[in-house]
Design an enzyme around this catalytic site. Structure first.
Site, PDB file in Angstrom:
ATOM      1  N   ASP A 145     -16.272 -29.157  95.713  1.00 34.43           N
ATOM      2  CA  ASP A 145     -17.655 -28.869  96.134  1.00 34.43           C
ATOM      3  C   ASP A 145     -17.907 -29.394  97.554  1.00 34.43           C
ATOM      4  O   ASP A 145     -18.516 -28.715  98.394  1.00 34.43           O
ATOM      5  CB  ASP A 145     -18.617 -29.528  95.128  1.00 34.43           C
ATOM      6  CG  ASP A 145     -20.054 -29.060  95.286  1.00 34.43           C
ATOM      7  OD1 ASP A 145     -20.270 -27.966  95.847  1.00 34.43           O
ATOM      8  OD2 ASP A 145     -20.964 -29.782  94.840  1.00 34.43           O
ATOM      9  N   LYS A 191     -26.670 -15.829 101.471  1.00 39.37           N
ATOM     10  CA  LYS A 191     -25.588 -16.176 100.530  1.00 39.37           C
ATOM     11  C   LYS A 191     -24.246 -16.308 101.262  1.00 39.37           C
ATOM     12  O   LYS A 191     -23.860 -15.424 102.017  1.00 39.37           O
ATOM     13  CB  LYS A 191     -25.473 -15.113  99.436  1.00 39.37           C
ATOM     14  CG  LYS A 191     -26.711 -15.051  98.555  1.00 39.37           C
ATOM     15  CD  LYS A 191     -26.527 -14.117  97.388  1.00 39.37           C
ATOM     16  CE  LYS A 191     -26.636 -12.678  97.796  1.00 39.37           C
ATOM     17  NZ  LYS A 191     -26.722 -11.768  96.630  1.00 39.37           N
TER      18      LYS A 191
HETATM   19  C1  LIG Z   1     -22.813 -31.593 105.966  1.00 40.57           C
HETATM   20  C2  LIG Z   1     -23.135 -31.366 104.560  1.00 40.57           C
HETATM   21  C3  LIG Z   1     -21.992 -31.593 103.643  1.00 40.57           C
HETATM   22  C4  LIG Z   1     -22.320 -31.220 102.293  1.00 40.57           C
HETATM   23  C5  LIG Z   1     -21.158 -31.483 101.370  1.00 40.57           C
HETATM   24  C6  LIG Z   1     -21.603 -31.750 100.004  1.00 40.57           C
HETATM   25  C7  LIG Z   1     -21.810 -30.462  99.268  1.00 40.57           C
HETATM   26  C8  LIG Z   1     -22.484 -30.757  98.009  1.00 40.57           C
HETATM   27  C9  LIG Z   1     -23.361 -29.588  97.706  1.00 40.57           C
HETATM   28  C10 LIG Z   1     -24.045 -29.808  96.400  1.00 40.57           C
HETATM   29  O1  LIG Z   1     -23.503 -30.358  95.502  1.00 40.57           O
HETATM   30  S1  LIG Z   1     -25.632 -29.224  96.273  1.00 40.57           S
HETATM   31  C11 LIG Z   1     -26.117 -29.850  94.671  1.00 40.57           C
HETATM   32  C12 LIG Z   1     -25.932 -28.866  93.561  1.00 40.57           C
HETATM   33  N1  LIG Z   1     -26.756 -27.710  93.764  1.00 40.57           N
HETATM   34  C13 LIG Z   1     -28.054 -27.720  93.468  1.00 40.57           C
HETATM   35  O2  LIG Z   1     -28.615 -28.685  93.012  1.00 40.57           O
HETATM   36  C14 LIG Z   1     -28.794 -26.432  93.735  1.00 40.57           C
HETATM   37  C15 LIG Z   1     -29.854 -26.160  92.684  1.00 40.57           C
HETATM   38  N2  LIG Z   1     -30.346 -24.800  92.872  1.00 40.57           N
HETATM   39  C16 LIG Z   1     -31.359 -24.556  93.756  1.00 40.57           C
HETATM   40  O3  LIG Z   1     -31.971 -25.458  94.322  1.00 40.57           O
HETATM   41  C17 LIG Z   1     -31.666 -23.132  94.025  1.00 40.57           C
HETATM   42  O4  LIG Z   1     -31.258 -22.328  92.937  1.00 40.57           O
HETATM   43  C18 LIG Z   1     -30.976 -22.620  95.327  1.00 40.57           C
HETATM   44  C19 LIG Z   1     -31.495 -23.425  96.522  1.00 40.57           C
HETATM   45  C20 LIG Z   1     -29.452 -22.732  95.257  1.00 40.57           C
HETATM   46  C21 LIG Z   1     -31.340 -21.152  95.521  1.00 40.57           C
HETATM   47  O5  LIG Z   1     -32.715 -21.034  95.413  1.00 40.57           O
HETATM   48  P1  LIG Z   1     -33.535 -20.062  96.378  1.00 40.57           P
HETATM   49  O6  LIG Z   1     -34.896 -19.968  95.790  1.00 40.57           O
HETATM   50  O7  LIG Z   1     -33.405 -20.478  97.795  1.00 40.57           O
HETATM   51  O8  LIG Z   1     -32.738 -18.704  96.210  1.00 40.57           O
HETATM   52  P2  LIG Z   1     -33.163 -17.400  95.445  1.00 40.57           P
HETATM   53  O9  LIG Z   1     -33.391 -17.677  94.002  1.00 40.57           O
HETATM   54  O10 LIG Z   1     -34.260 -16.742  96.229  1.00 40.57           O
HETATM   55  O11 LIG Z   1     -31.845 -16.535  95.558  1.00 40.57           O
HETATM   56  C22 LIG Z   1     -31.352 -16.108  96.829  1.00 40.57           C
HETATM   57  C23 LIG Z   1     -30.224 -15.140  96.522  1.00 40.57           C
HETATM   58  O12 LIG Z   1     -29.138 -15.872  95.924  1.00 40.57           O
HETATM   59  C24 LIG Z   1     -28.862 -15.359  94.613  1.00 40.57           C
HETATM   60  N3  LIG Z   1     -28.550 -16.502  93.747  1.00 40.57           N
HETATM   61  C25 LIG Z   1     -29.215 -17.679  93.674  1.00 40.57           C
HETATM   62  N4  LIG Z   1     -28.626 -18.492  92.782  1.00 40.57           N
HETATM   63  C26 LIG Z   1     -27.576 -17.811  92.293  1.00 40.57           C
HETATM   64  C27 LIG Z   1     -26.558 -18.102  91.352  1.00 40.57           C
HETATM   65  N5  LIG Z   1     -26.521 -19.284  90.741  1.00 40.57           N
HETATM   66  N6  LIG Z   1     -25.626 -17.164  91.105  1.00 40.57           N
HETATM   67  C28 LIG Z   1     -25.646 -15.964  91.728  1.00 40.57           C
HETATM   68  N7  LIG Z   1     -26.577 -15.622  92.655  1.00 40.57           N
HETATM   69  C29 LIG Z   1     -27.527 -16.528  92.913  1.00 40.57           C
HETATM   70  C30 LIG Z   1     -30.158 -14.671  94.190  1.00 40.57           C
HETATM   71  O13 LIG Z   1     -29.897 -13.672  93.211  1.00 40.57           O
HETATM   72  C31 LIG Z   1     -30.617 -14.057  95.510  1.00 40.57           C
HETATM   73  O14 LIG Z   1     -29.813 -12.948  95.801  1.00 40.57           O
HETATM   74  P3  LIG Z   1     -30.403 -11.661  96.602  1.00 40.57           P
HETATM   75  O15 LIG Z   1     -30.834 -12.199  97.958  1.00 40.57           O
HETATM   76  O16 LIG Z   1     -29.265 -10.704  96.685  1.00 40.57           O
HETATM   77  O17 LIG Z   1     -31.550 -11.179  95.780  1.00 40.57           O
END
Ligand SMILES: CCCCCCCCCC(=O)SCCNC(=O)CCNC(=O)[C@H](O)C(C)(C)COP(=O)(O)OP(=O)(O)OC[C@H]1O[C@@H](n2cnc3c(N)ncnc32)[C@H](O)[C@@H]1OP(=O)(O)O
Length: 225
Positions: A145, A191
């Site tokens: 991740d 995405k």
């Molecule tokens: C320098 C930085 C270094 C970072 C390294 C460390 C990386 C660690 C990263 C992580 O571990 S993050 C922590 C784990 N993830 C989370 O806690 C995220 C929890 N989920 C959310 O907060 C929201 O679901 C998210 C921000 C991911 C998306 O919400 P949004 O409201 O911005 O998106 P929206 O629901 O409008 O969906 C946008 C598009 O993505 C698609 N989508 C969203 N979630 C999906 C999913 N799970 N599967 C498939 N498609 C998905 C959705 O269908 C849509 O597609 P279309 O544009 O084609 O209509």
């Protein structure tokens, strides 16, 4: 004088209570000492060799540092990630960096901008054991991740993992070195689609895991909570 000191102390106590309410972790005695200290913290770059690094990890590190010489690859220092963290949590860090040298996650990442690839050289220490003698799947998932996350965040900005799909094909021996190779496959609007594999270090002969992931660039108009 006495009265203004008492008032100042009372204000501090109120602020502290509010902070503890918003961030329960602020009640942790060690964190509280750090957060409420006025000492300036100099970030340490943990993506550099330390005495716990094995010969293989050093060898791979040296090979990648050579690749950096022509500018095609760059080493990513560990502390830059803290830029994303809010002021009150300036002592917060990626949990992979919270272990003493050699006990947990020892790793360094390299990025190639032309190829949109991130490679992580990772040595998982004894605190990451799952089945005796092998790395815990959660530790492997964490490093996958983190690696694909960096690969997505460099072009994508502030992103979060929406989906992470891992096939664990072989167990990874504890304290061995693996190479996590990730690449950005496609961007569609907000995405980002990425893929990744985990192979044995140096010879890369053993395929330990394969993964695909979807990261979403955060919409500044939407609240996360
Ligand atoms: C320098 C930085 C270094 C970072 C390294 C460390 C990386 C660690 C990263 C992580 O571990 S993050 C922590 C784990 N993830 C989370 O806690 C995220 C929890 N989920 C959310 O907060 C929201 O679901 C998210 C921000 C991911 C998306 O919400 P949004 O409201 O911005 O998106 P929206 O629901 O409008 O969906 C946008 C598009 O993505 C698609 N989508 C969203 N979630 C999906 C999913 N799970 N599967 C498939 N498609 C998905 C959705 O269908 C849509 O597609 P279309 O544009 O084609 O209509």
């Amino acid at each position: 004088m006495m009265r203004s000191c008492t008032a100042a102390l009372r204000t501090l106590r109120v602020l502290r209570c509010r902070l503890e309410g918003a961030f329960p972790a602020a009640r942790h005695p060690v964190l509280a000492r750090r957060w409420f200290s006025t000492e300036k913290v100099i970030p340490k770059d943990q993506a550099l060799p330390n005495p716990s690094w094995s010969k293989d990890l050093r060898l791979l590190f040296d090979q990648f540092m050579k690749k950096c010489e022509d500018g095609s690859w760059e080493r990513l220092p560990s502390y830059k990630n803290s830029k994303l963290v809010k002021e009150q949590l300036s002592q917060a860090q990626l949990f992979t960096r919270g272990y003493e040298d050699g006990l947990g996650f020892e790793y360094v990442m390299f990025y190639n901008d032309d190829e949109k690839r991130t490679v992580c050289l990772f040595q998982g220490g004894p605190y990451l054991q799952g089945v005796p003698g092998f790395l815990h799947g959660g530790a492997i998932a964490t490093m996958i991740d983190a690696t694909v996350g960096v690969c997505a965040a460099i072009p994508g900005g502030i992103v979060m993992t929406a989906n992470l799909n891992i096939n664990f094909k072989r167990p990874i021996p504890l304290c061995s070195v693996v190479v996590i190779n990730s690449q950005l496959d496609k961007i569609e609007g907000r995405k980002l689609f990425l893929s990744c594999d985990v192979r044995s270090g140096v010879d890369e002969k053993i395929l330990y895991s394969e993964a695909t992931s979807l990261f979403i660039k955060l919409d500044p108009e939407k609240s996360l909570t």
